[in-house]
Motif scaffolding. Structure first.
Motif, PDB file in Angstrom:
ATOM      1  N   VAL A  95       8.273  -3.899  -2.454  1.00  0.00           N
ATOM      2  CA  VAL A  95       8.569  -3.857  -3.893  1.00  0.00           C
ATOM      3  C   VAL A  95       7.415  -3.220  -4.654  1.00  0.00           C
ATOM      4  O   VAL A  95       7.621  -2.372  -5.542  1.00  0.00           O
ATOM      5  CB  VAL A  95       8.856  -5.272  -4.425  1.00  0.00           C
ATOM      6  CG1 VAL A  95       8.937  -5.276  -5.951  1.00  0.00           C
ATOM      7  CG2 VAL A  95      10.151  -5.816  -3.833  1.00  0.00           C
ATOM      8  N   ILE A  96       6.200  -3.576  -4.302  1.00  0.00           N
ATOM      9  CA  ILE A  96       5.026  -3.028  -4.995  1.00  0.00           C
ATOM     10  C   ILE A  96       4.859  -1.549  -4.685  1.00  0.00           C
ATOM     11  O   ILE A  96       4.510  -0.748  -5.560  1.00  0.00           O
ATOM     12  CB  ILE A  96       3.767  -3.815  -4.602  1.00  0.00           C
ATOM     13  CG1 ILE A  96       3.901  -5.286  -5.035  1.00  0.00           C
ATOM     14  CG2 ILE A  96       2.526  -3.214  -5.246  1.00  0.00           C
ATOM     15  CD1 ILE A  96       2.816  -6.177  -4.507  1.00  0.00           C
ATOM     16  N   GLU A  97       5.125  -1.168  -3.444  1.00  0.00           N
ATOM     17  CA  GLU A  97       4.996   0.252  -3.081  1.00  0.00           C
ATOM     18  C   GLU A  97       6.018   1.102  -3.823  1.00  0.00           C
ATOM     19  O   GLU A  97       5.738   2.263  -4.155  1.00  0.00           O
ATOM     20  CB  GLU A  97       5.147   0.409  -1.574  1.00  0.00           C
ATOM     21  CG  GLU A  97       3.925  -0.106  -0.809  1.00  0.00           C
ATOM     22  CD  GLU A  97       4.154  -0.129   0.698  1.00  0.00           C
ATOM     23  OE1 GLU A  97       5.260   0.245   1.122  1.00  0.00           O
ATOM     24  OE2 GLU A  97       3.225  -0.510   1.432  1.00  0.00           O
ATOM     25  N   ARG A  98       7.190   0.573  -4.073  1.00  0.00           N
ATOM     26  CA  ARG A  98       8.157   1.315  -4.882  1.00  0.00           C
ATOM     27  C   ARG A  98       7.651   1.479  -6.312  1.00  0.00           C
ATOM     28  O   ARG A  98       7.909   2.491  -6.964  1.00  0.00           O
ATOM     29  CB  ARG A  98       9.509   0.589  -4.879  1.00  0.00           C
ATOM     30  CG  ARG A  98      10.269   0.726  -3.566  1.00  0.00           C
ATOM     31  CD  ARG A  98      11.728   0.312  -3.730  1.00  0.00           C
ATOM     32  NE  ARG A  98      11.870  -1.095  -4.037  1.00  0.00           N
ATOM     33  CZ  ARG A  98      11.987  -2.048  -3.117  1.00  0.00           C
ATOM     34  NH1 ARG A  98      11.976  -1.725  -1.818  1.00  0.00           N
ATOM     35  NH2 ARG A  98      12.120  -3.317  -3.470  1.00  0.00           N
ATOM     36  N   GLN A  99       6.917   0.492  -6.786  1.00  0.00           N
ATOM     37  CA  GLN A  99       6.332   0.611  -8.115  1.00  0.00           C
ATOM     38  C   GLN A  99       5.255   1.691  -8.143  1.00  0.00           C
ATOM     39  O   GLN A  99       5.078   2.378  -9.149  1.00  0.00           O
ATOM     40  CB  GLN A  99       5.742  -0.725  -8.559  1.00  0.00           C
ATOM     41  CG  GLN A  99       5.226  -0.734  -9.995  1.00  0.00           C
ATOM     42  CD  GLN A  99       4.679  -2.096 -10.404  1.00  0.00           C
ATOM     43  OE1 GLN A  99       4.844  -3.080  -9.685  1.00  0.00           O
ATOM     44  NE2 GLN A  99       4.011  -2.151 -11.542  1.00  0.00           N
ATOM     45  N   LEU A 100       4.542   1.857  -7.041  1.00  0.00           N
ATOM     46  CA  LEU A 100       3.517   2.900  -6.977  1.00  0.00           C
ATOM     47  C   LEU A 100       4.109   4.297  -7.069  1.00  0.00           C
ATOM     48  O   LEU A 100       3.407   5.256  -7.422  1.00  0.00           O
ATOM     49  CB  LEU A 100       2.722   2.764  -5.672  1.00  0.00           C
ATOM     50  CG  LEU A 100       1.650   1.676  -5.637  1.00  0.00           C
ATOM     51  CD1 LEU A 100       1.160   1.449  -4.212  1.00  0.00           C
ATOM     52  CD2 LEU A 100       0.490   2.046  -6.544  1.00  0.00           C
ATOM     53  N   SER A 101       5.385   4.425  -6.749  1.00  0.00           N
ATOM     54  CA  SER A 101       6.040   5.739  -6.817  1.00  0.00           C
ATOM     55  C   SER A 101       6.520   6.088  -8.217  1.00  0.00           C
ATOM     56  O   SER A 101       7.013   7.197  -8.435  1.00  0.00           O
ATOM     57  CB  SER A 101       7.226   5.781  -5.846  1.00  0.00           C
ATOM     58  OG  SER A 101       8.224   4.830  -6.221  1.00  0.00           O
ATOM     59  N   VAL A 102       6.393   5.160  -9.160  1.00  0.00           N
ATOM     60  CA  VAL A 102       6.818   5.427 -10.541  1.00  0.00           C
ATOM     61  C   VAL A 102       5.857   6.426 -11.167  1.00  0.00           C
ATOM     62  O   VAL A 102       4.634   6.225 -11.113  1.00  0.00           O
ATOM     63  CB  VAL A 102       6.862   4.123 -11.360  1.00  0.00           C
ATOM     64  CG1 VAL A 102       7.191   4.423 -12.817  1.00  0.00           C
ATOM     65  CG2 VAL A 102       7.881   3.157 -10.771  1.00  0.00           C
ATOM     66  N   PRO A 103       6.343   7.505 -11.752  1.00  0.00           N
ATOM     67  CA  PRO A 103       5.432   8.486 -12.363  1.00  0.00           C
ATOM     68  C   PRO A 103       4.779   7.936 -13.620  1.00  0.00           C
ATOM     69  O   PRO A 103       5.324   7.076 -14.307  1.00  0.00           O
ATOM     70  CB  PRO A 103       6.368   9.661 -12.684  1.00  0.00           C
ATOM     71  CG  PRO A 103       7.727   9.051 -12.828  1.00  0.00           C
ATOM     72  CD  PRO A 103       7.761   7.908 -11.863  1.00  0.00           C
ATOM     73  N   GLY A 104       3.599   8.475 -13.913  1.00  0.00           N
ATOM     74  CA  GLY A 104       2.904   8.109 -15.145  1.00  0.00           C
ATOM     75  C   GLY A 104       2.009   6.905 -15.041  1.00  0.00           C
ATOM     76  O   GLY A 104       1.511   6.419 -16.060  1.00  0.00           O
ATOM     77  N   LEU A 105       1.759   6.389 -13.841  1.00  0.00           N
ATOM     78  CA  LEU A 105       0.882   5.230 -13.698  1.00  0.00           C
ATOM     79  C   LEU A 105      -0.566   5.630 -13.927  1.00  0.00           C
ATOM     80  O   LEU A 105      -1.013   6.683 -13.470  1.00  0.00           O
ATOM     81  CB  LEU A 105       1.032   4.615 -12.305  1.00  0.00           C
ATOM     82  CG  LEU A 105       2.239   3.718 -12.049  1.00  0.00           C
ATOM     83  CD1 LEU A 105       2.246   3.266 -10.597  1.00  0.00           C
ATOM     84  CD2 LEU A 105       2.239   2.516 -12.965  1.00  0.00           C
ATOM     85  N   SER A 106      -1.301   4.775 -14.607  1.00  0.00           N
ATOM     86  CA  SER A 106      -2.723   5.024 -14.791  1.00  0.00           C
ATOM     87  C   SER A 106      -3.487   4.685 -13.515  1.00  0.00           C
ATOM     88  O   SER A 106      -2.977   3.992 -12.625  1.00  0.00           O
ATOM     89  CB  SER A 106      -3.258   4.196 -15.964  1.00  0.00           C
ATOM     90  OG  SER A 106      -3.113   2.815 -15.699  1.00  0.00           O
ATOM     91  N   SER A 107      -4.719   5.145 -13.431  1.00  0.00           N
ATOM     92  CA  SER A 107      -5.526   4.887 -12.237  1.00  0.00           C
ATOM     93  C   SER A 107      -5.833   3.399 -12.095  1.00  0.00           C
ATOM     94  O   SER A 107      -5.833   2.853 -10.983  1.00  0.00           O
ATOM     95  CB  SER A 107      -6.833   5.685 -12.311  1.00  0.00           C
ATOM     96  OG  SER A 107      -7.547   5.353 -13.497  1.00  0.00           O
ATOM     97  N   SER A 108      -6.075   2.711 -13.213  1.00  0.00           N
ATOM     98  CA  SER A 108      -6.351   1.274 -13.133  1.00  0.00           C
ATOM     99  C   SER A 108      -5.113   0.513 -12.687  1.00  0.00           C
ATOM    100  O   SER A 108      -5.210  -0.474 -11.951  1.00  0.00           O
ATOM    101  CB  SER A 108      -6.823   0.764 -14.496  1.00  0.00           C
ATOM    102  OG  SER A 108      -5.831   0.986 -15.494  1.00  0.00           O
TER     103      SER A 108
END
Length: 1025
Positions: free
Chosen positions: A449-462
């Protein structure tokens, strides 16, 4: 005779003089009564009062038609009333008031005449602006004129002109109330909060005044005379102190803001001004010694009658700024309570979606600038930082992946349902059900679930760093607490090939060998540790050059990258070092040999300056001497723990001993502090602001939990604090899931982590996920000391966020599926619709939630009469009969909805409806029934009183009139005179319109006349016989 004649002449003259004096006295009295009254100093009229008196004497009635009558105040401006004005007997002191940049005509709305009458008429207004104050701001004339036009238009006036030389602002008005600058306009055009003006620049206002340490009285237009009188009523003994204080306060000349009204003006008015019904402010804050334990005292400032207020520059509070806050993560900003200065309390409150309402502003936040607050502030707390993209905007995709997806997975796991009865309510509480054999699969699913969230565009580095930390945390939970599930023979036979069968057999043998399980867990932890420190290792290696290969090798060893270290040593031709590296972390015999060799060199006085410093560092590390190897080097706590695990402790050491060893070094100050990952790998600013005595990283808490043999872990609250896993102190969404899983598998047990639960609930509510917030509340453990906790929370969510969940069909159904009582939902909807004025819908919802009394009140006062006037009698009958089954629970039922039921039954009976519930054949029985209904109407009007609107009274009249018409229409059905007259008595007592009553009265008179005629005819016949 001459003497007589003279005597007569003198008497006549004397009588004529007396008569003329009486006549002149009467004339002057009439003239004075026609003149307006103006006693306030500084005020004038055109024509003047003297000129008005002279013209009234020459032309009687002139004061009733004075052309272009003008009232003004020197230094403030004037008002010229257009056309002719009737000024006879006007008290101009009470009607016209000039203040700084403002004129008020008829300040009391109750005394204001209709437009066009008195002074409430069209006029030309000229206000004199303070040129000295205007020069303090570098305004262009065009900008100032534009601003003055905006102010005039906003107040319904028409801008005419502005003379920058004289400061005269001229505009036209059609009628009067209050015109000029408001508080905001004063600040925008004239005032600068940091500027201090000399009192001599003010218009003619007495500079002898009273010092105030707060400017609220001026803004609130409080009357100092009234304030003094109230003070003297309560504190008689302080009059002498007041006089002393007044003498001291008369010398100051500096002003922060101009006063709207002075006390001197008030004393010259014939009628004191109306004071706003606001509690008097506390005028002075007397600070105690903040270095001691003595508290400061808040006292009322001394005042003296007849002296104007004078404000001085305020200094604010001196408060302690040493403590950090969980909301800001920075130094505390202290709140000055405006409600406290107002002499009343104002509680800080929370509104929907994280809106904080308070009556103060932060003061003492830095520097010498301080503020005092006199406004109510609304600030939104950032509960939604975890779902904002790199542009600081809330992303729906992030909301779904960060909050909704984990909750959907959590909902899909097995749950134990427990129905509990709390008071008269029943709730179905839920608890996650899992064991340690399924923990590995659960952890992997959360990682996905978290890895799918990492694929969301526009995430900040923090944000990416925080998500990586969450993945590593779930992996550590799996490593430390998961048990291996043994394979059954059937599962082994189902293998596709021999290799799979061999692997299954290997897993079976591993599960059977219980002694090997600690070593396997240690190996998995070692792999986890290696992966978690790889970022630091690669980051430091990237800054090295090829000439520092020994330092490069050391960094590789801190990350347990032995293969890469050996290959690097071989590539550099350092074969002996490569051989030693290949055995690193293995047998303790090799470590002992290297340690003895180093001791031999030291004992023999070997000059270590001929050996590279980095090479000696490697030898120390390979010998297990971690602290000497790290001399003059700082590494993060995970790598230090890795060095202990890989090189110092024996390879068969259990994880519990490893963690306890690190904790021992930490307590002695010989190990790095286990700071959270967002500090360890975050920005330098975050590292500087972090205090090392606050919280451990959640990974280290998990290690301590594994090492603890006690069932009750003492650091649970700190472990599940947001600070242990995320830089956002209000982000609880993932640690809530971690707590749920650890509790389900039996690792922890606690019922006092409500801060964690409520933090997650607040996040969900802030983002409009009310149904998931209720889902989280249902997972709260049931506590005997707070039995109504679930009920209160769920009802509060339903009531506060009614608009959100009721407008979303999916949320509505979700809440119903959770087993929430539908009565609560209907009650929340009822109050919501009632608040928004949708009374028809509120009535339906109150009926659904069985709040019969409230439904009945709304039906009678707001709904029934509208339906009646719209001829929706079927709807009235439906609602009234629906409530009739519960009339025993409704107060005044017979005088409320019962009236409508009685009306319809009565009307059907009088119309001869075959289905009527009551048969009334005789006129007497009909009259008795109608009389009972009319009495019921009159009693209802008396009971409900002003709560019944006009339309409801109209409906009552229509019902009464219709019943009376039916009754009187049956008078000719063979009834005697007494019964007929009784029917008219019933009609006269009904609440019917006067025209209808007059018509019935005429019919009664006709009937009575006919009766008298019959009697006369009968008597005449008898006499004739």
């Amino acid at each position: 005779m001459e003497c007589g004649a003279g005597y007569i002449s003198d008497s006549f003259v004397l009588h004529s003089c007396k008569k003329r004096r009486v006549s002149e006295c009467c004339v002057m009295t009439g003239i004075e009564a026609s003149l307006p009254v103006l006693l306030s100093p500084g005020y004038y009229t055109k024509p003047s009062l003297k000129e008005l008196r002279a013209r009234e004497l020459v032309d009687p009635g002139y004061c009733s038609r004075v052309p272009d009558f003008t009232v003004g105040r020197f230094g403030y401006g004037f008002v010229r009333f257009l056309s002719e004005t009737d000024v006879r007997g006007l008290g101009l002191d009470e009607i016209v008031e000039f203040h700084r940049h403002e004129v008020v005509v008829y300040g009391d709305e109750n005394d204001k005449p209709e437009v066009g009458e008195g002074l409430n008429k069209a006029a030309e207004v000229v206000l004199v602006l303070d040129s000295g104050m205007l020069k303090s701001r570098e305004w262009g004339e065009d900008v100032l004129v534009k601003k003055l036009k905006q102010i005039a238009e906003r107040q319904g006036a028409k801008f005419v002109s502005f003379d920058a030389v004289t400061g005269e602002w001229k505009f036209m008005v059609q009628h009067f109330s209050r015109f000029g600058f408001g508080d905001d306009d004063e600040e925008d055009i004239v005032m600068n909060d940091a500027e201090i003006y000399d009192a001599e620049k003010e218009s003619p206002i007495d500079t002898d005044g009273l010092e105030l340490s707060h400017s609220l009285p001026a803004h609130l237009r409080l009357d100092p005379v009234k304030m003094k009188e109230m003070r003297l009523l309560m504190f008689h003994d302080e009059e002498e102190d007041m006089e002393d204080s007044d003498q001291k306060s008369s010398s100051g000349k500096e002003y922060v803001r101009p006063l709207q009204r002075s006390a001197q003006e008030v004393t010259h008015r014939s009628t004191p001004p109306t004071v706003r019904k606001t509690p008097f402010p506390l005028l002075e804050y007397k600070r105690g010694n903040f270095d001691s334990d003595s508290p400061g005292a808040i006292l009322m400032a001394q005042q003296h009658k007849g002296m104007p207020l004078r404000t001085v520059k305020a200094q604010g509070f001196k408060l302690d700024l040493k403590h950090e806050t969980p909301v800001s993560g920075n130094y505390a900003h202290n709140i000055v309570d405006a409600g406290l200065f107002m002499g009343k309390s104002f509680r800080v409150g929370w509104g929907p979606n994280g809106v904080l309402v308070h009556s103060g502003a932060p003061v003492g936040s830095g520097g010498s600038h301080t503020l005092l607050s006199s406004v109510i502030n609304l600030e939104k707390v950032a509960f939604d930082n975890s779902v904002r993209d790199e542009n600081k905007k809330v992303s729906e995709e992030l909301v779904d992946s960060a909050l909704v997806s984990p909750l959907n997975f959590h909902k899909g796991i097995n749950h134990v349902m427990k129905e509990v009865e709390i008071g008269h309510c029943k709730l179905t509480l839920q608890k996650l059900e899992a064991d340690r054999t399924t923990l590995s699969e659960i952890s992997h699913q959360y990682c996905d679930v978290i890895e799918r969230q990492l694929s969301v565009p526009g995430l900040s580095s923090s944000a990416r760093l925080g998500l990586t930390h969450q993945v590593m945390t779930w992996e550590l939970i799996r490593v430390l607490f998961a048990d291996r599930r043994p394979k059954s023979p059937v599962e082994s036979l189902g293998a596709d090939n021999e290799e799979d069968m061999m692997q299954d057999t290997k897993e079976v043998s591993q599960d059977v060998d219980q002694e090997a399980l600690p070593l396997m867990r240690r190996a998995e932890f070692s792999y986890w540790l290696r992966e978690s420190v790889s970022y630091h290792v690669q980051n430091q290696i990237s800054s090295l050059n090829d000439s520092h290969y020994l330092e490069h090798i050391f960094l590789l060893l801190t990350g347990r990258q032995l293969d890469e270290a050996v290959q690097l040593a071989v590539s550099k031709g350092d074969v002996r070092l490569a051989c030693l590296l290949s055995q690193a972390g293995g047998s303790t015999v090799n470590r002992s040999d290297i340690a003895r060799q180093l001791d031999v060199w030291r004992n023999k006085g070997l000059d270590f300056s001929f050996i590279e410093k980095d090479r000696l560092r490697l030898y120390e590390l390979l010998s297990g001497n971690v602290h000497d190897a790290l001399h003059d080097i700082k590494i993060d706590w995970r790598r230090f723990l890795g060095l202990l695990t890989w090189y110092k402790l024996p390879p068969d050491t259990s994880l519990s001993i490893t963690f306890q060893t690190y904790k021992h070094f930490l307590d002695e100050g010989a190990a790095p502090y286990p700071v959270p990952l967002f500090i360890d790998e975050g920005t330098p600013e975050e590292a500087v602001s972090w205090k090392a005595d606050k919280h451990f990283d959640i990974s280290f808490y998990l290690m301590l939990l594994h090492a603890s043999e006690e069932k009750e872990f003492s650091s649970l609250k700190a472990m599940f604090s947001a600070f242990s896993s995320t830089p956002d102190p209000l982000d609880y969404h993932m640690i809530w899931h971690q707590r749920e899983v650890l509790e389900a598998v039996g690792v922890i047990s606690s019922n006092d982590l409500h801060i964690l639960d409520m933090g997650f609930v607040s996040q969900l509510l802030c983002l409009g996920k009310c149904h998931w917030a209720i889902y989280v509340v249902l997972h709260l453990p049931l506590r005997e000391d707070y039995p109504y906790l679930h009920v209160n929370l769920i009802r509060e969510i339903l009531f506060q966020y009614c608009e959100t969940w009721s407008s979303d069909e999916s949320q509505y159904r979700f809440i119903e599926d959770l087993g929430i009582p539908t009565e609560w939902m209907h009650e929340a909807l009822a109050i919501y619709h009632n608040y928004n004025g949708n009374l028809s819908e509120a009535l339906e919802q109150f009926l659904q939630c069985a709040n019969w009394q409230k439904a009945h009140t709304i039906f009678i006062t707001s709904v029934a009469h509208k339906l009646f006037l719209e001829d929706k009698h079927t709807e009235i009958w439906r609602i009234a009969t629906y409530m009739e089954d519960h009339k025993s629970e409704i107060e005044n039922w017979e005088l409320g909805a019962g009236i409508y039921i009685s009306f319809y039954l009565m009307r059907n009976s009088l119309q001869g409806d075959a289905d009527a519930m009551t048969e009334m054949d005789s006129l007497q029985s009909k009259n008795a029934a109608c009389q009972s209904f009319v009495s019921q109407l009159n009693e209802s009007l008396a009971v409900w009183g002003v709560r019944l609107p006009v339309d409801a009274r109209v409906v009552y009249s229509k019902m009464g009139g219709e019943i009376c018409d039916f009754l009187l229409s049956t008078l000719g059905e063979g009834a005697n005179r007494d019964e007929q007259f009784n029917c008219f008595d019933t009609a006269f007592s009904a609440p019917i319109p006067e025209d209808l009553r007059s018509g019935h009265l005429q019919d009664a008179v006709c009937l009575y006349t006919s009766y008298l005629s019959e009697i006369a005819l009968r008597n005449s016949t008898i006499c004739h016989l």
